[in-house]
Motif scaffolding. Structure first.
Motif, PDB file in Angstrom:
ATOM      1  N   THR A 286      10.864 -25.838 -36.199  1.00 37.09           N
ATOM      2  CA  THR A 286      10.674 -27.007 -37.067  1.00 37.09           C
ATOM      3  C   THR A 286       9.231 -27.509 -37.035  1.00 37.09           C
ATOM      4  OG1 THR A 286      11.461 -28.487 -35.321  1.00 37.09           O
ATOM      5  CG2 THR A 286      13.070 -27.778 -36.977  1.00 37.09           C
ATOM      6  N   VAL A 287       8.487 -27.215 -35.970  1.00 36.74           N
ATOM      7  CA  VAL A 287       7.076 -27.634 -35.930  1.00 36.74           C
ATOM      8  C   VAL A 287       6.243 -26.901 -36.953  1.00 36.74           C
ATOM      9  CG1 VAL A 287       7.158 -28.308 -33.502  1.00 36.74           C
ATOM     10  CG2 VAL A 287       6.501 -25.995 -34.112  1.00 36.74           C
ATOM     11  N   TYR A 288       6.734 -25.781 -37.484  1.00 43.60           N
ATOM     12  CA  TYR A 288       5.977 -24.995 -38.471  1.00 43.60           C
ATOM     13  C   TYR A 288       6.435 -25.253 -39.895  1.00 43.60           C
ATOM     14  CZ  TYR A 288       4.854 -22.458 -34.227  1.00 43.60           C
ATOM     15  OH  TYR A 288       4.458 -22.131 -32.965  1.00 43.60           O
TER      16      TYR A 288
ATOM     17  N   LEU B  62       4.889 -12.275 -44.448  1.00 41.15           N
ATOM     18  CA  LEU B  62       4.412 -12.178 -43.069  1.00 41.15           C
ATOM     19  C   LEU B  62       4.726 -13.456 -42.299  1.00 41.15           C
ATOM     20  CD1 LEU B  62       2.918 -10.310 -41.141  1.00 41.15           C
ATOM     21  CD2 LEU B  62       0.777 -11.242 -41.993  1.00 41.15           C
ATOM     22  N   ARG B  63       4.583 -14.586 -42.947  1.00 36.82           N
ATOM     23  CA  ARG B  63       4.952 -15.859 -42.309  1.00 36.82           C
ATOM     24  C   ARG B  63       6.449 -15.893 -42.014  1.00 36.82           C
ATOM     25  NH1 ARG B  63       6.390 -21.262 -42.730  1.00 36.82           N
ATOM     26  NH2 ARG B  63       4.932 -22.627 -41.643  1.00 36.82           N
ATOM     27  N   PHE B  64       7.245 -15.431 -42.968  1.00 41.53           N
ATOM     28  CA  PHE B  64       8.696 -15.401 -42.776  1.00 41.53           C
ATOM     29  C   PHE B  64       9.082 -14.474 -41.620  1.00 41.53           C
ATOM     30  CE2 PHE B  64      12.930 -13.695 -43.683  1.00 41.53           C
ATOM     31  CZ  PHE B  64      13.649 -14.872 -43.680  1.00 41.53           C
ATOM     32  N   LYS B  65       8.437 -13.309 -41.536  1.00 43.73           N
ATOM     33  CA  LYS B  65       8.698 -12.388 -40.422  1.00 43.73           C
ATOM     34  C   LYS B  65       8.367 -13.054 -39.089  1.00 43.73           C
ATOM     35  CE  LYS B  65       7.580  -7.992 -42.661  1.00 43.73           C
ATOM     36  NZ  LYS B  65       6.674  -6.836 -42.574  1.00 43.73           N
ATOM     37  N   SER B  66       7.271 -13.800 -39.066  1.00 45.53           N
ATOM     38  CA  SER B  66       6.854 -14.486 -37.834  1.00 45.53           C
ATOM     39  C   SER B  66       7.857 -15.555 -37.440  1.00 45.53           C
ATOM     40  CB  SER B  66       5.467 -15.113 -38.021  1.00 45.53           C
ATOM     41  OG  SER B  66       4.508 -14.136 -38.283  1.00 45.53           O
ATOM     42  N   LEU B  67       8.292 -16.346 -38.416  1.00 39.81           N
ATOM     43  CA  LEU B  67       9.288 -17.379 -38.129  1.00 39.81           C
ATOM     44  C   LEU B  67      10.597 -16.758 -37.645  1.00 39.81           C
ATOM     45  CD1 LEU B  67       8.691 -19.710 -41.207  1.00 39.81           C
ATOM     46  CD2 LEU B  67       8.211 -20.263 -38.812  1.00 39.81           C
ATOM     47  N   SER B  68      11.017 -15.690 -38.297  1.00 34.66           N
ATOM     48  CA  SER B  68      12.259 -15.016 -37.905  1.00 34.66           C
ATOM     49  C   SER B  68      12.155 -14.456 -36.490  1.00 34.66           C
ATOM     50  CB  SER B  68      12.574 -13.875 -38.874  1.00 34.66           C
ATOM     51  OG  SER B  68      12.811 -14.377 -40.158  1.00 34.66           O
ATOM     52  N   TYR B  69      11.010 -13.891 -36.160  1.00 28.35           N
ATOM     53  CA  TYR B  69      10.800 -13.356 -34.822  1.00 28.35           C
ATOM     54  C   TYR B  69      10.917 -14.468 -33.776  1.00 28.35           C
ATOM     55  CZ  TYR B  69       8.491 -11.332 -30.769  1.00 28.35           C
ATOM     56  OH  TYR B  69       8.202 -10.903 -29.492  1.00 28.35           O
ATOM     57  N   LEU B  70      10.278 -15.599 -34.046  1.00 28.34           N
ATOM     58  CA  LEU B  70      10.304 -16.704 -33.085  1.00 28.34           C
ATOM     59  C   LEU B  70      11.721 -17.233 -32.874  1.00 28.34           C
ATOM     60  CD1 LEU B  70       7.067 -18.626 -34.113  1.00 28.34           C
ATOM     61  CD2 LEU B  70       7.432 -17.278 -32.030  1.00 28.34           C
TER      62      LEU B  70
ATOM     63  N   ILE C  37       6.099  -7.862 -36.370  1.00 26.71           N
ATOM     64  CA  ILE C  37       5.749  -8.919 -35.420  1.00 26.71           C
ATOM     65  C   ILE C  37       6.455  -8.620 -34.105  1.00 26.71           C
ATOM     66  CG2 ILE C  37       5.770 -11.405 -34.974  1.00 26.71           C
ATOM     67  CD1 ILE C  37       4.061 -10.536 -37.397  1.00 26.71           C
ATOM     68  N   GLN C  38       5.675  -8.462 -33.034  1.00 24.01           N
ATOM     69  CA  GLN C  38       6.240  -8.131 -31.726  1.00 24.01           C
ATOM     70  C   GLN C  38       5.623  -8.949 -30.602  1.00 24.01           C
ATOM     71  OE1 GLN C  38       5.672  -3.895 -31.413  1.00 24.01           O
ATOM     72  NE2 GLN C  38       7.222  -3.469 -32.954  1.00 24.01           N
ATOM     73  N   ASN C  39       4.861  -9.970 -30.962  1.00 20.40           N
ATOM     74  CA  ASN C  39       4.191 -10.780 -29.963  1.00 20.40           C
ATOM     75  C   ASN C  39       4.345 -12.249 -30.348  1.00 20.40           C
ATOM     76  OD1 ASN C  39       1.986 -12.370 -28.803  1.00 20.40           O
ATOM     77  ND2 ASN C  39       1.185 -10.425 -28.062  1.00 20.40           N
TER      78      ASN C  39
ATOM     79  N   ARG D 224       3.183 -17.191 -33.559  1.00 22.20           N
ATOM     80  CA  ARG D 224       2.838 -18.618 -33.612  1.00 22.20           C
ATOM     81  C   ARG D 224       1.535 -18.839 -34.378  1.00 22.20           C
ATOM     82  NH1 ARG D 224       3.789 -18.168 -28.001  1.00 22.20           N
ATOM     83  NH2 ARG D 224       6.001 -18.472 -27.622  1.00 22.20           N
ATOM     84  N   PHE D 225       0.553 -17.979 -34.112  1.00 27.18           N
ATOM     85  CA  PHE D 225      -0.743 -18.073 -34.788  1.00 27.18           C
ATOM     86  C   PHE D 225      -0.573 -17.932 -36.305  1.00 27.18           C
ATOM     87  CE2 PHE D 225      -4.476 -15.821 -36.526  1.00 27.18           C
ATOM     88  CZ  PHE D 225      -5.430 -16.809 -36.339  1.00 27.18           C
ATOM     89  N   LEU D 226       0.197 -16.928 -36.736  1.00 27.16           N
ATOM     90  CA  LEU D 226       0.409 -16.714 -38.163  1.00 27.16           C
ATOM     91  C   LEU D 226       1.147 -17.884 -38.799  1.00 27.16           C
ATOM     92  CD1 LEU D 226       1.282 -12.911 -38.172  1.00 27.16           C
ATOM     93  CD2 LEU D 226      -0.805 -13.993 -39.032  1.00 27.16           C
ATOM     94  N   CYS D 227       2.113 -18.442 -38.083  1.00 26.85           N
ATOM     95  CA  CYS D 227       2.847 -19.597 -38.608  1.00 26.85           C
ATOM     96  C   CYS D 227       1.943 -20.817 -38.759  1.00 26.85           C
ATOM     97  CB  CYS D 227       4.034 -19.931 -37.706  1.00 26.85           C
ATOM     98  SG  CYS D 227       5.339 -18.704 -37.780  1.00 26.85           S
TER      99      CYS D 227
END
Length: 95
Positions: A92-94, A75-83, A26-28, A33-36
């Motif tokens: 918290t919104v996710y 993948l969701r966890f990677k996205s949350l960690s990136y954010l 995840i680099q964007n 956000r979309f994946l979350c």
């Protein structure tokens, strides 16, 4: 040349998809956000059937039957960690 039966072909395809999902970086922030948003935080299929306030039937989460469940949750966890780590966002919104 060795022939693969249908089961071996399906297993090979699933392994390939698993590897591709696990290798996604995840680099964007927009993609993160979309994946979350599209990957639920919990399995939406678990249900308790109640009659007069008493649980009469529990339907367990069926997500674990999905052969790609662990990779999708990862993948969701990677996205949350990136954010959180890279963008400093409140996630918290996710949750």
């Amino acid at each position: 040349m060795q022939r693969l039966d249908r089961g071996q072909t399906n297993a090979s395809l699933l392994d390939s998809i698993r590897q591709r999902l696990e290798s996604i970086e995840i680099q964007n922030p927009n993609i993160a956000r979309f994946l979350c948003k599209i990957i639920p935080a919990y399995c939406p299929f678990a249900r308790d059937i109640k009659i007069l306030g008493h649980t009469v039937l529990h339907i367990p989460p069926l997500c674990k039957l999905n052969p790609l469940y662990e990779q999708i949750v990862g993948l969701r966890f990677k996205s949350l960690s990136y954010l959180v780590d890279r963008c400093g966002e409140d996630i918290t919104v996710y949750c």
